[in-house]
Design a protein around this motif. Sequence first.
Motif, PDB file in Angstrom:
ATOM      1  N   MET A   1       0.882  -1.077  -0.022  1.00 23.90           N
ATOM      2  CA  MET A   1      -0.126  -0.149   0.058  1.00 23.90           C
ATOM      3  C   MET A   1       0.927   1.256  -0.097  1.00 23.90           C
ATOM      4  O   MET A   1       1.994   1.073   0.496  1.00 23.90           O
ATOM      5  CB  MET A   1      -0.773   0.101   1.338  1.00 23.90           C
ATOM      6  CG  MET A   1      -2.009  -1.021   1.355  1.00 23.90           C
ATOM      7  SD  MET A   1      -3.056  -0.756   2.798  1.00 23.90           S
ATOM      8  CE  MET A   1      -1.681  -1.253   4.041  1.00 23.90           C
ATOM      9  N   GLY A   2       0.318   2.316  -0.561  1.00 28.21           N
ATOM     10  CA  GLY A   2       0.814   3.579  -0.318  1.00 28.21           C
ATOM     11  C   GLY A   2       0.435   4.757   0.665  1.00 28.21           C
ATOM     12  O   GLY A   2      -0.811   3.853   1.062  1.00 28.21           O
TER      13      GLY A   2
ATOM     14  N   LEU B   1       2.948  -3.498  10.033  1.00 25.53           N
ATOM     15  CA  LEU B   1       3.021  -2.225   9.158  1.00 25.53           C
ATOM     16  C   LEU B   1       4.081  -1.243   9.643  1.00 25.53           C
ATOM     17  O   LEU B   1       4.843  -0.610   8.758  1.00 25.53           O
ATOM     18  CB  LEU B   1       1.496  -1.485   8.947  1.00 25.53           C
ATOM     19  CG  LEU B   1       1.735  -0.250   8.089  1.00 25.53           C
ATOM     20  CD1 LEU B   1       2.043  -0.382   6.774  1.00 25.53           C
ATOM     21  CD2 LEU B   1       0.130   0.356   8.363  1.00 25.53           C
ATOM     22  N   LEU B   2       3.961  -0.824  10.925  1.00 24.03           N
ATOM     23  CA  LEU B   2       4.859   0.272  11.296  1.00 24.03           C
ATOM     24  C   LEU B   2       6.334  -0.242  11.203  1.00 24.03           C
ATOM     25  O   LEU B   2       7.323   0.528  11.209  1.00 24.03           O
ATOM     26  CB  LEU B   2       4.352   0.556  12.724  1.00 24.03           C
ATOM     27  CG  LEU B   2       3.077   1.363  13.114  1.00 24.03           C
ATOM     28  CD1 LEU B   2       2.857   1.712  14.387  1.00 24.03           C
ATOM     29  CD2 LEU B   2       3.169   2.497  12.155  1.00 24.03           C
ATOM     30  N   SER B   3       6.643  -1.542  11.617  1.00 22.55           N
ATOM     31  CA  SER B   3       7.895  -2.020  11.691  1.00 22.55           C
ATOM     32  C   SER B   3       8.493  -2.623  10.428  1.00 22.55           C
ATOM     33  O   SER B   3       9.755  -2.731  10.339  1.00 22.55           O
ATOM     34  CB  SER B   3       8.054  -3.195  12.805  1.00 22.55           C
ATOM     35  OG  SER B   3       7.402  -4.287  12.467  1.00 22.55           O
ATOM     36  N   GLY B   4       7.650  -3.100   9.528  1.00 26.95           N
ATOM     37  CA  GLY B   4       8.092  -3.827   8.291  1.00 26.95           C
ATOM     38  C   GLY B   4       8.649  -5.120   8.675  1.00 26.95           C
ATOM     39  O   GLY B   4       9.581  -5.633   7.702  1.00 26.95           O
TER      40      GLY B   4
ATOM     41  N   ALA C   1       8.309   7.103   0.350  1.00 25.57           N
ATOM     42  CA  ALA C   1       7.159   8.327   0.665  1.00 25.57           C
ATOM     43  C   ALA C   1       7.734   9.219   1.467  1.00 25.57           C
ATOM     44  O   ALA C   1       7.741  10.562   1.390  1.00 25.57           O
ATOM     45  CB  ALA C   1       5.820   7.846   0.561  1.00 25.57           C
ATOM     46  N   ALA C   2       8.391   8.642   2.576  1.00 26.36           N
ATOM     47  CA  ALA C   2       8.774   9.652   3.829  1.00 26.36           C
ATOM     48  C   ALA C   2      10.257  10.200   3.714  1.00 26.36           C
ATOM     49  O   ALA C   2      10.876  10.794   4.373  1.00 26.36           O
ATOM     50  CB  ALA C   2       8.783   8.700   5.200  1.00 26.36           C
TER      51      ALA C   2
ATOM     52  N   THR D   1       4.364   9.560   8.797  1.00 29.47           N
ATOM     53  CA  THR D   1       3.829   9.505   7.380  1.00 29.47           C
ATOM     54  C   THR D   1       2.695   8.416   7.261  1.00 29.47           C
ATOM     55  O   THR D   1       1.484   8.885   6.552  1.00 29.47           O
ATOM     56  CB  THR D   1       4.918   8.927   6.391  1.00 29.47           C
ATOM     57  OG1 THR D   1       6.018   9.735   6.220  1.00 29.47           O
ATOM     58  CG2 THR D   1       4.234   8.865   4.875  1.00 29.47           C
ATOM     59  N   VAL D   2       2.816   7.314   7.922  1.00 26.62           N
ATOM     60  CA  VAL D   2       1.725   6.510   8.135  1.00 26.62           C
ATOM     61  C   VAL D   2       0.254   6.975   8.654  1.00 26.62           C
ATOM     62  O   VAL D   2      -0.731   7.301   8.116  1.00 26.62           O
ATOM     63  CB  VAL D   2       2.017   5.148   8.860  1.00 26.62           C
ATOM     64  CG1 VAL D   2       0.475   4.426   9.159  1.00 26.62           C
ATOM     65  CG2 VAL D   2       2.821   4.357   8.267  1.00 26.62           C
TER      66      VAL D   2
END
Length: 451
Positions: free
Chosen positions: A228-229, A256-259, A361-362, A404-405
Motif C-alpha cells: 500500500m501507499g 505495518l509500522l515495523s516492516g 514516500a517519507a 507518514t503512516v
Amino acid sequence: MADIRLLLTDKEIARLPRPRKGSYLARDTELKGFFVVVGKRKRTFTVQGDLREDGKRATSIRVAIGDVKELSTRTARATAKEYLAQISRGQHPKAGSKPSRVAASGDSPTAHQSGGITLRQAWERYRDAHMIRKGRSERTIESYRDHVERIFIKWLDTPLEDLGRHPGKVVERHDEITKENGPYIANGSMRTLRAIYSHARKANKTLPSDNPVGAIDWNGEKRRDTGMGPGDLRAWFSELSALDNPIRREFHLFTLLSGCRPTALQETTPGNIDFKRRILHIPKPKGGAKRAFDIPLSREMIRCLIRVMRFGHQMHPSHARQWIFPADSVSGHIVEQKEDRATLSKWGNDLRQSFRTIAAAAGVSEFDAKLLMNHAIPGVNAGYITRPKLEDHLRRQQQAISSTVFAALNANSPSIRRWPKSTNSQLLNPRAHVIADDIRGQQGLKSAIAE
C-alpha cells in the motif's frame, strides 16, 4: 538424581537442576520417547525407541538430536517425531548408521545398497548437519520438510544416483508439480532438491557431478506487488478497526509500522523490549539467530506495544507473561496471521511491502530502509557497519515512516487510544499515552513515549 517427567519447553529446560553427579532424564509428557539428558555440563535432546523386525522388538536404541543450546524445543520436538517414526519403521534415524533390517513399505533394500544414498537419507543429513547446526529457523526447516516429504514422497527411497543419471525424471516431475500445485511451489520444491543433492555430493563423490535440477526449465516468477501507499491507508485502517480481536489488530498495525516479518514478531517476548533504549530485539529472524537485530521504536510503535501488552494481560494472562502477542494456541502466541481478505485486505507480507513503499514516500534512503528491515547489505561495506552506533539515526528514520503512516489519516494526532467496532471517527485519540501507567516496571517507558 531420579528421572522426572514434565512438558518440555525452553523455559522449563532452563530451570532443570544440575545433577551433583552423573546425569538424569527429563522426559516429555507430551511425546513418548522424547527427553533431555541432563548432565553436569551438557543437556542433550534425545529420543528412544524400539527397532522392530517382522513385527517383533529387535533392539532399543537412543539417538541424540542435539544440544539444547543449539536447538529450540520446538525444533527438537519436530525432529523427534520424525526420528521416532523412522525407528517405528525399522530405520535408524542417523545417516551412516547401521542399515535397517526392516524396509519401509515399497522399499527395495537391494536397490538401496547398490544405489547408494537415498533422498530420505540425504535430506536427513542436510537437515541435521546443515540446517539445524547452522541455526536455520523452524519455519524454514518445515518448508524444506514439506517439499521433501510431501512433494517428493514417491522419491524418498530412490537413490540420488538414479535421479542424477536420469535428469529427465526431474524435468517430468517439475512439469507435474507445476500443473498440480502451481509454478511457485514447483520452483520452490526444485530449489530444495537442488540444495539437498549438492550437499549430498560433497560426501558422495560417485554421484553425477551435474545436478539433475539443472535440466529443468524454471517457471517465470513475478514479485507480488501487494503493498500500500499513503493513499491506501485510510481505507485499510477502517478495515483494521472493525476486527474483533484487539491483539490481532495491534499485531497487524505493528507489522505495518515495523516492516518486520510477521513470523519473527509472533515469537517476541516482553523481555525483548527495552523501553529505555527504545528498541525491540528480534532474536530469531529469517536466517536464524546469527541474523538477530534490534528494531528502533517510534512513539507510535511504543504505544502499540503498550496497548497489546495490556490487552494480553486481560485476555490471556498466563500466556501474556511469555509473549507480546499472546493467543489461545498450543504455543501460547499468535500462530496464524491470515485474515479473510474481505475483512482485512492487506496483512502479512503485504504490510512489509507497504512499509518499504511508505519509507520511500517519507524520504528514507534505500540504505536506511534495508537496515530497518534487516535486509542483507551487498558488498564488503556491510562488514564495516556497526548497527548500535546508528540507533538514534535509524530511530529518526523510523519515526519519519510512522509519522507518514498516520499523517495519511488526516488526523490531528497520530496516536491510537482504542479500536471501536463501528464508527471510525473515534479511531484516533490524543491521550494514548495515559495507558502507559497500566504497564509497570519498564524503565524509561514514560520518557520513551514523550520523546
